[in-house]
Design a protein around this motif. Structure first.
Motif, short mmCIF file in Angstrom:
data_model
loop_
_atom_site.label_atom_id
_atom_site.label_comp_id
_atom_site.label_asym_id
_atom_site.label_seq_id
_atom_site.Cartn_x
_atom_site.Cartn_y
_atom_site.Cartn_z
N UNK A 169 0.77 -1.23 0.00
CA UNK A 169 0.00 0.00 0.00
C UNK A 169 0.80 1.29 0.00
N UNK A 170 2.11 1.17 -0.21
CA UNK A 170 2.86 2.43 -0.19
C UNK A 170 3.06 2.96 -1.60
N UNK A 171 2.59 2.21 -2.56
CA UNK A 171 2.63 2.74 -3.92
C UNK A 171 3.93 2.48 -4.65
N UNK A 172 4.84 1.81 -4.01
CA UNK A 172 6.10 1.50 -4.70
C UNK A 172 6.20 -0.01 -4.81
N UNK A 173 6.51 -0.51 -6.00
CA UNK A 173 6.66 -1.95 -6.15
C UNK A 173 8.03 -2.27 -6.73
N UNK A 174 8.59 -3.35 -6.23
CA UNK A 174 9.84 -3.84 -6.81
C UNK A 174 9.51 -5.01 -7.71
N UNK A 175 10.11 -5.19 -8.85
CA UNK A 175 11.14 -4.32 -9.42
C UNK A 175 10.66 -2.90 -9.70
N UNK A 176 11.61 -1.96 -9.49
CA UNK A 176 11.35 -0.57 -9.81
C UNK A 176 12.51 -0.05 -10.64
N UNK A 177 12.17 0.80 -11.59
CA UNK A 177 13.25 1.39 -12.38
C UNK A 177 13.40 2.87 -12.16
N UNK A 178 12.94 3.29 -10.98
CA UNK A 178 13.18 4.67 -10.57
C UNK A 178 14.29 4.65 -9.53
N UNK A 179 15.45 5.16 -9.91
CA UNK A 179 16.61 5.10 -9.02
C UNK A 179 16.37 5.82 -7.70
N UNK A 180 15.42 6.77 -7.70
CA UNK A 180 15.16 7.46 -6.44
C UNK A 180 14.55 6.53 -5.40
N UNK A 181 14.04 5.41 -5.88
CA UNK A 181 13.50 4.43 -4.92
C UNK A 181 14.59 3.69 -4.16
N UNK A 182 15.83 3.99 -4.49
CA UNK A 182 16.93 3.33 -3.78
C UNK A 182 16.85 3.53 -2.28
N UNK A 183 16.41 4.71 -1.88
CA UNK A 183 16.37 4.97 -0.44
C UNK A 183 15.35 4.05 0.23
N UNK A 184 14.27 3.76 -0.49
CA UNK A 184 13.27 2.84 0.04
C UNK A 184 13.85 1.42 0.04
N UNK A 185 14.57 1.11 -1.03
CA UNK A 185 15.19 -0.22 -1.09
C UNK A 185 16.11 -0.41 0.11
N UNK A 186 16.85 0.62 0.44
CA UNK A 186 17.75 0.50 1.59
C UNK A 186 16.97 0.28 2.88
N UNK A 187 15.90 1.05 3.01
CA UNK A 187 15.10 0.91 4.23
C UNK A 187 14.55 -0.51 4.34
N UNK A 188 14.10 -1.02 3.21
CA UNK A 188 13.51 -2.35 3.24
C UNK A 188 14.58 -3.40 3.56
N UNK A 189 15.72 -3.24 2.96
CA UNK A 189 16.79 -4.18 3.27
C UNK A 189 17.26 -4.06 4.71
N UNK A 190 17.20 -2.85 5.22
CA UNK A 190 17.56 -2.66 6.62
C UNK A 190 16.59 -3.46 7.51
N UNK A 191 15.33 -3.33 7.17
CA UNK A 191 14.31 -4.08 7.91
C UNK A 191 14.60 -5.58 7.79
N UNK A 192 14.92 -5.99 6.59
CA UNK A 192 15.22 -7.40 6.37
C UNK A 192 16.43 -7.83 7.21
N UNK A 193 17.46 -7.00 7.22
CA UNK A 193 18.67 -7.36 7.95
C UNK A 193 18.37 -7.59 9.43
N UNK A 194 17.54 -6.72 9.97
CA UNK A 194 17.15 -6.88 11.37
C UNK A 194 16.39 -8.19 11.57
N UNK A 195 15.45 -8.40 10.67
CA UNK A 195 14.59 -9.56 10.74
C UNK A 195 15.42 -10.85 10.67
#
Ligand code: FAD
Ligand code: SF4
Ligand code: SF4
Ligand code: SF4
Lengths: 338, 432, 263, 277
Positions: free
Chosen positions: B292-318
């Motif tokens: 529901x955040x409106x961003x889906x991966x795969x994404x080809x908008x490089x600005x979504x990198x910051x979201x990708x990092x956040x998601x991976x950060x969450x994953x790393x914790x998990x």
């Protein structure tokens, strides 16, 4: 307990954590634990530390202060009672030396006292001597001789146990113990006599050692200095060494600070530093300070040498420098005193 | 505004990137005439230093290539040496290395999101300045970063150039007590990380779809971090030992760094590339954070990198929580690994992307030749391409300041680590 | 103290960025910093006025290009108090290994067009070029060291650095000597304290990343390493490592390499 | 149980700059009882704490009969002393003390006293000089030999003038390097010793200054016939605790903080001049 390849005092929750049959092999600059197949629990001698860290903490806050307005607050350690099990005669002797140093009437150290008072000491007679032990020649072992709350001697068939203090007595009173018979007492004696006989090293007698102060220019000092790394391991493992350093630590905002003390060593530069000058600038002078203080200076300060023959400084010296040999060499060779 | 300006934009020191780089951009009559991302980090010649050193020493040396992702360097190196000796670490070692690596992702991603990238989106010069208006967000970031650092330190004593990893495992296993303490903190941070994903995805993103190739490691069993095949969105799927036959490094004329091409084209590596290829392998709760955040991966908008990092950060914790949950110290933390002569290859996913190593080792375990390809130099070609496309899309008729900011922001999307790019670039923009 | 906030700059030269992380990794206390100092230059964190005059400059990295030399002189001129952070800035860093070799040959081995890159034949510490007011050794320095130094400078004190061997820190931590109990060739006896004796605490020998301590008896330690089974090259590699260009380690490395039997 | 490491706060009353690097702080304990109970003898010292910076040993320089305050004269040599130079009236410091064994007043009573100092105004001797001056009748002839490197280093010049006008008091000032206004001698203090007419049998010598200077002075005095137990001097060593526990200040078997800082030559004869003690 065995930890990281050495015997160390560590929190124990069950007897299982002791390793039956464990022994140690100690040589100059070398220490190894060996797992034998026996089932005795105390066949080792000791690890790198004696009782020292439990009374004279390696690092502690002495007091804290606030800047505006200046106020000093005491910070005595909140020490819970602990029992140290397996303390050896040499370490108990060392403890009494440290007691005398830190608790002497003119200036008793409240931090040391606070910790010291919480100790329950369970001593054990040594059944073997390590290659580096020489407590016989200093008169401090291998059998217990006071300073403990409960004494133990481990026989093949079990343990002999006896109180060494009132505190110890209240505990032994509560145990269901059998009286020892003569044969057992005899074994106990035999075991420690045997341990004594195993010793290969010895330290010259105190009167002889006082002559070290008359041999400050002996060429052998340089010989040791060529090998010595000035690393201070010997002082850190020695159960009687007491030098410490103090320093302030301020909080980032600069509003509070605390006074911290930590173990120092006569091998470090700061030990003899005076504004713009190192009184002991080289390895020779530092080693000479250590040895003469330990073996001669203490006699004047404390009525005995500062060495109880535990041999730690020999085993744990990375390059295996052996104070018994060095002292003997300095006293022996070149017979003229200055 | 008819554009016959001549603009020369120079950013002599790119800020909020790791290491020293510069941008040089010349616009003439509304077209980009010259664009150079210069990585001027004096060459440190690491590949030569390690020659003649022992395997375990090399692990300590290559960490020094980068203070921000030393673990990645150590992991790629240790993987190379162990693979060469045909040694597969036991489960405890493998899992704990993964946990340690998670620590680095956590630390590096938190650092990048908060200290480096977010100020761009919110219009601040630095995170410290941003903290005045967004104290909670910045503090959350710093806390997560600290947690990542502490997780690394659990295994290596410190987070910069940790001292724990060796061929065959770890020098020492952490004690249960220490693990339990950090586990508690990791668990407590999960909601913070989830909130962070939401926070980043609510940022204002330029609409900037571009077509590019994503390259990442991929492993059939798990979201790849410390092992896997080299995979691209275009069908590449190969063992890491064949890296050199697909990827070519070229020395760009304007910098001390190399940049790499896959079959002659620039490509992307890093969090966005990883998610583009492996998103489906994330654990379900982590994936759901994107709902529901409106961003889906795969994404080809490089600005979504910051979201990708956040998601991976969450994953790393998990992932760290999952792997530490039933922690038990092993009998032995390392196995003896006999050196073998030959060519050793290692490749792992550094926070910024694939980090590929090759060592030629002799039979005593002494390194005789080394080649190291860090992620930033791989991304360099892509960054330049991206700046070009992105600026053209935004319109080159904008104010010089706006162009410069956009270009810098694009660069920071990649979290370039210039120190790493022992082989990488300074932006000087000039409109003419 | 009613003074204006002191100005701080963080400058980077050839390095891995690890020492600046001593600040960036502070966690929440990082946000306290601006209350104490005015950060005017710290590219990685954002502020970027590299030519500003400041009270304190923290310098990371070694000097390895002609441009570096120009820049460090500038930094010196602009700074009241200059602190060299880490082994790169104090001794030239790991990259000073290039000093022992033919850098040009290395350059051409790595770069197809090495001539495009303008570097000095050596990589050296900052104090080889300008006066340094305080050296903090370590690869990397740790936050506590940097904060203590800052704290002292902010209250107008000369910072103090404890000069001891790693061994003492190690023993205070209650760690059993790894050289004695495991036969690990540990550099602790000749290495400056400051790291908290991390390596021995992690079950391995110190590899000397804090650089030499005050009195370095390298011959005796080298002798011991050989007795542990290291060949002469392996012993040389121990000294010629992270702090290879620090005088005492450099001399040791040179001597060992010169004639491994002449001891 | 009182904590022997915990300082008490004292407030600075007055600050005097004696020379570019030397200043005197007059202070008193914040707590009146502590001030009244503060009793010391000349030659003893305090451990003085500067907030957040450090604690250093500093001699007490006034006469013990000044019961409302005490004075410390401090030379800037490093971190802590430099920090202290910034203290102003109203600021606070921490004080532990007094510590150590002071000058041998009982031995000196009724004797001629020779005081030899070198260096920049030797603080440990000042207190005893004041003590002697204030009790002139209890002592014989008093000779003060003060040497400095450069004539402009001399502090307390007026004090010396005042003292020199006292009955049977001789003040000799010497500087290695002199300026034109200098009214003292040129040369080393040790040279002046040879020119003194000491009544050897009834003299006692109190020395303070750099160790090399003291060694030379001692050699002179001994060659003039002074016995080892007639020669006393004050020593300095690194001190962390002031109470004989930190181990830093040892010279052979002696603790400077507890057994000294004032020693009789016979006590330390073995170690004086041996490098490393
Ligand atoms: C018994 C005694 C009486 C003294 N009386 C005076 C006095 O009246 N006036 C005066 O100016 N100085 C006196 N000193 C010397 C004074 O203690 C040192 O100058 C001072 O400690 C230097 O500290 P610092 O931090 O400024 O210097 P730094 O060079 O920065 O020294 C760092 C630390 O080393 C230790 N240290 C350095 N020098 C000495 C030293 N000489 N003695 C003991 N510890 C030292 C201290 O812990 C000090 O904080 C006396 C020293 C002793 C032992
Ligand atoms: S000097 Fe050596 S043998 Fe003696 S008590 Fe100390 S450590 Fe043990
Ligand atoms: S005697 Fe041994 S342990 Fe002691 S300082 Fe010298 S080398 Fe270190
Ligand atoms: S123990 Fe030695 S190598 Fe390890 S971190 Fe400390 S100084 Fe560096």
């Amino acid at each position: 307990m065995a930890r990281d390849g050495a015997i160390q005092f560590a929190e124990m929750t069950s007897v299982e954590q002791l390793s039956p049959g464990l022994t140690n092999e100690q040589q100059p600059g070398r220490y190894r634990l060996r797992q034998g197949d026996g089932d005795r629990l105390f066949d080792w001698n000791h690890g790198p530390q004696g009782v020292k860290p439990h009374c004279f903490s390696p690092r502690e806050v002495l007091w804290s202060e606030q800047g505006e307005p200046l106020r000093f607050q005491p910070r005595l350690p909140a020490q819970a009672p602990i029992a140290l099990v397996g303390v050896r005669a040499c370490d108990l002797a060392a403890l009494s030396i440290q007691d005398k140093h830190f608790l002497h009437a003119d200036a008793p150290d409240p931090h040391y006292r606070q910790r010291r008072e919480q100790l329950l000491l369970i001593g054990v007679d040594c059944a073997h001597s390590a290659e580096t032990c020489f407590c016989v020649s200093t008169g401090d072992g291998p059998a217990l001789d006071g300073g403990y709350d409960i004494g133990i001697s481990e026989l093949d068939e079990g343990f002999l146990l006896w109180p060494g203090s009132d505190k110890g007595q209240t505990i032994t009173d509560r145990l269901a113990l059998q009286p020892a018979d003569d044969r057992q007492l005899e074994s106990m004696l035999r075991i420690s006599t045997q341990a004594a006989e195993e010793q290969q090293r010895s330290l010259p007698q105190p009167a002889e050692l006082r002559r070290l102060y008359r041999r400050l220019e002996h060429s052998h000092w340089q010989d040791v200095a060529d090998r010595c790394l000035a690393c201070g391991n010997c002082t850190a493992v020695c159960p009687t060494c007491f030098c410490y350093d103090t320093g302030h630590e301020m909080s980032l905002d600069g509003e509070n600070a605390q006074m911290v003390r930590q173990w120092d060593s006569c091998f470090s530069a700061g030990h003899s530093y005076m504004a713009g000058l190192l009184v002991r600038a080289n390895v020779l002078q530092r080693y000479r300070q250590w040895l003469t203080h330990k073996l001669a200076g203490w006699q004047e300060q404390q009525g005995r040498t500062g060495c109880t023959g535990c041999g730690r400084c020999i085993s744990w010296c990375p390059v295996g420098i052996d104070l018994t040999q060095e002292a003997a060499a300095i006293l022996r060779e070149g017979s003229v005193d200055v | 505004m008819s554009d016959n300006r001549e603009i020369r934009i120079k950013v002599p020191v790119l800020t909020r990137v790791e290491g020293e780089g510069a941008l040089e951009l010349d616009l003439l009559n509304g077209a980009i005439e010259n664009l150079k991302l210069r990585i001027f980090e004096p060459p440190r010649l690491f590949e030569k230093f390690v020659e003649g050193y022992e395997r375990d020493q090399v692990i300590d040396m290559v960490a020094r290539i980068c203070g921000i992702c030393p673990v990645a360097y150590q992991m790629s190196a240790v993987q190379a040496f162990e693979r060469l000796s045909d040694f597969t670490p036991g489960r405890w070692v493998r899992e704990m290395r993964r946990v340690m690596y998670c620590g680095e992702w956590l630390q590096s991603h938190a650092l990048h999101i908060h200290l480096l990238a977010a100020p761009d989106f919110l219009g601040f010069e630095s995170a410290i300045a941003m903290a005045a208006d967004y104290p909670d967000a910045v503090r959350r970031g710093l806390r997560l970063q600290t947690l990542g650092n502490d997780l690394i330190a659990l295994f290596g004593g410190r987070s910069v150039h940790p001292v724990g990893i060796c061929v065959g495992g770890f020098y020492r296993a952490p004690e249960l007590k220490a693990v339990e303490a950090i586990l508690q903190r990791l668990r407590a941070a999960l909601p913070e990380a989830e909130a962070l994903v939401a926070w980043t995805s609510a940022l204002d993103f330029p609409d900037d779809e571009q077509s590019f190739i994503s390259v990442a490691l991929s492993d059939p069993e798990e979201y790849a971090i410390d092992r896997g095949n080299l995979v691209s969105g275009q069908g590449l799927d190969t063992d890491i030992r064949y890296f050199e036959s697909h990827f070519k490094e070229v020395q760009s004329p304007h910098s001390t760094a190399f940049h790499s091409e896959l079959d002659g084209r620039p490509y992307l590596t890093g969090p966005l590339a990883r998610l583009n290829l492996n998103f489906h392998q994330l654990p379900e709760p982590v994936r759901r954070a994107m709902d529901g955040c409106g961003i889906v991966f795969p994404s080809h908008n490089m600005f979504h990198s910051i979201v990708a990092r956040a998601l991976e950060l969450y994953f790393a914790l998990f992932e760290a929580v999952r792997l530490l949950e039933h922690y038990q110290a092993p009998q032995r933390s390392r196995e003896e690994v006999t050196p073998v002569e030959g060519n050793a290859f290692g490749c792992t996913e550094a926070p910024r992307g694939i980090l590929w190593h090759r060592y030629d080792v002799d039979d005593r375990g002494i390194v005789r030749y080394a080649r190291i390809v860090p992620p930033t130099s791989q991304n360099q070609g892509r960054i330049e391409e991206d700046i070009r496309l992105s600026l053209e899309k935004m319109g080159l008729d904008r104010e010089e300041e706006e162009i410069r900011l956009r270009a810098e922001q694009v660069i920071r999307n990649y979290d370039p680590c210039i120190s790493c790019a022992t082989h990488f670039l300074r932006l000087k923009i000039s409109h003419r | 103290m009613n003074r204006q906030k002191p100005k701080l700059a963080v400058h980077k030269f050839s390095s891995c960025d690890g020492c600046q992380l001593a600040l960036l990794n502070l966690g929440e206390p990082l946000l306290q910093l601006p209350d104490l100092v005015d950060i005017v230059h710290f590219a990685e964190a954002g502020p970027c006025e590299s030519d500003a005059e400041v009270d304190i400059s923290l310098v990371e990295g070694s000097i390895s290009t002609p441009e570096d030399v120009r820049r460090i002189r500038q930094v010196r001129e602009n700074s009241r108090f200059l602190v060299a952070l880490g082994v790169c800035a104090t001794y030239g860093g790991l990259q000073a290994l290039a000093n022992f070799n033919d850098r040009d040959a290395w350059m051409s081995a790595i770069y197809p067009q090495p001539q495009r890159i303008d570097i000095l034949p050596t990589s050296k510490g900052v104090s080889d070029y300008v006066k340094v007011d305080l050296q903090l050794q370590g690869c990397p320095v740790n936050s506590a060291q940097v904060l203590n130094a800052l704290r002292d400078l902010l209250s107008g004190m000369k910072p103090s650095v404890a000069i001891q061997s790693v061994c003492l820190e190690c023993k205070r931590n209650g760690v059993a000597c790894v050289l004695v109990s495991k036969g690990e060739p540990c550099m602790g006896p000749v290495t400056l304290a400051g790291c908290g004796a991390l390596c021995p605490a992690n079950g391995r020998g110190c590899y000397g990343c804090y650089g030499p301590s005050e009195l370095v008896n390298d011959a005796s330690l080298a002798h011991r390493f050989e007795a542990l089974g290291l060949d002469p090259q392996a012993v040389t590699r121990r000294f010629r490592f992270i702090a290879n260009n620090a005088a005492a380690f450099k001399a040791a490395g040179d001597r060992l390499e010169g004639d491994p039997h002449e001891r | 149980m009182s904590d022997l490491y915990l300082p008490r706060t004292a407030v600075i009353d007055q600050r005097t700059q004696e020379s570019p690097t030397i200043f005197t702080l007059r202070m008193q304990f914040e707590d009146d009882h502590a001030q009244q109970a503060f009793d010391f003898s000349p030659g003893q010292f305090n451990m003085v704490t500067l907030f957040g910076v450090g604690e250093i040993a500093i001699s007490i320089v006034n006469d013990p009969q000044d019961s409302h305050f005490f004075d410390h004269t401090i030379r800037v040599v490093g971190r802590v002393s430099e920090g202290m130079s910034g203290l102003r009236p109203g600021d606070r410091v921490g004080i532990r003390g007094p510590f150590g064994r002071g000058w041998p007043l009982d031995e000196a009573r009724g004797k001629d006293v020779l005081l030899v100092t070198g260096g920049l105004g030797c603080a440990p001797l000042v207190s005893v000089i004041r003590y002697l001056m204030n009790r002139r009748d209890q002592f014989g002839h008093i000779t003060i030999l003060q040497g400095v490197k450069h004539s402009s280093d001399l502090i307390w010049r007026e004090q010396y003038d005042i003292w020199s006008r006292e009955h049977e008091v001789k003040v000799l000032l010497a500087a290695d390097v002199v300026t034109r206004e200098w009214r003292g001698q040129q040369g080393m203090v040790t040279e002046l010793i040879g020119e003194l007419n000491l009544r050897i049998g009834r003299a006692i010598a109190l020395l303070c200054g750099p160790e090399l200077m003291m060694m030379a002075a001692i050699a002179n005095l001994r060659s003039m016939g002074l016995a080892d137990n007639q020669i006393w001097f004050s020593m300095e060593r690194n001190m962390q605790c002031g109470v004989g526990q930190c181990g830093h200040c040892q010279i052979g078997p002696k603790y400077v903080c507890r057994d000294g800082p004032v020693f009789c030559y016979s006590e330390l004869a073995d170690f004086m001049g041996t490098k490393g003690f």
